[in-house]
Design an enzyme around this catalytic site. Sequence first.
Site, mmCIF file in Angstrom:
data_model
loop_
_atom_site.group_PDB
_atom_site.id
_atom_site.type_symbol
_atom_site.label_atom_id
_atom_site.label_comp_id
_atom_site.label_asym_id
_atom_site.label_seq_id
_atom_site.Cartn_x
_atom_site.Cartn_y
_atom_site.Cartn_z
ATOM 1 N N PRO A 1 0.873 7.981 4.407
ATOM 2 C CA PRO A 1 1.055 7.170 3.198
ATOM 3 C C PRO A 1 -0.242 7.122 2.400
ATOM 4 O O PRO A 1 -1.331 7.138 2.977
ATOM 5 C CB PRO A 1 1.432 5.789 3.746
ATOM 6 C CG PRO A 1 0.949 5.771 5.145
ATOM 7 C CD PRO A 1 0.952 7.186 5.630
ATOM 8 N N HIS A 2 -0.110 7.134 1.087
ATOM 9 C CA HIS A 2 -1.305 7.127 0.258
ATOM 10 C C HIS A 2 -1.000 6.477 -1.084
ATOM 11 O O HIS A 2 0.149 6.386 -1.501
ATOM 12 C CB HIS A 2 -1.858 8.541 0.071
ATOM 13 C CG HIS A 2 -0.852 9.544 -0.388
ATOM 14 N ND1 HIS A 2 0.048 10.147 0.468
ATOM 15 C CD2 HIS A 2 -0.594 10.052 -1.608
ATOM 16 C CE1 HIS A 2 0.803 10.984 -0.205
ATOM 17 N NE2 HIS A 2 0.445 10.947 -1.472
#
Length: 154
Positions: A65-66
Site C-alpha cells: 500500500p502506498h
Amino acid sequence: MNLSSLLKPRAVKVLSDVTSKKRLMQAIADQAHGLIGLPEGMIFDALQERESLGPTGVGHGVALPHARLSDLTEVHGAFLRLERPIDFDAADRQPVDLVFALFAPADSGVDHLKALALVSRTLRDAALCAKLRANSDPATLHTLLTDHESSQAA
C-alpha cells in the site's frame, strides 16, 4: 535510494490483532502518524484513495500500500508482519501477511516509483519472505530487510 534510508528501525512492527483490510489500513495510518507526524485521518484517506484505484496486494502474501501526501518532503516506509494473514484482494487471491507501506511527497514523481520498484524487487525474494515470516522481532525484521539489500549488491 536504498531500504535503509526508507525504513527506519522504529517503522517495523508485528501485528497480531488485525482482522480486515480496513483495520490494517487504520494500523498503517496510526504507525505512519508516529513516523511522519501527519494526521492519521489524512494518511488513512490517502491510502484508501489509492487502494480504490486497484488493490496493492501484489501476490505471494505481500502487499505494497502506498500514498502520496502533500506535506511530505521525502519518501518514508513502514513494514508490518501480520501474525494472521488477511484477505487483501490480492491478484493471486492469497491472503496477505507481509506489508510494506510507502508514503511519498505528492510531487515526488520518479522517487516514488523507484521506492516502489525497490520494495517490490526485495519482497519478490521467496527466501527473504520465508525469513520474515519466521521472525517476530521487529529489530530482526528490519535487519533482514536492510541486510538483504546489501547482500544482493555484493
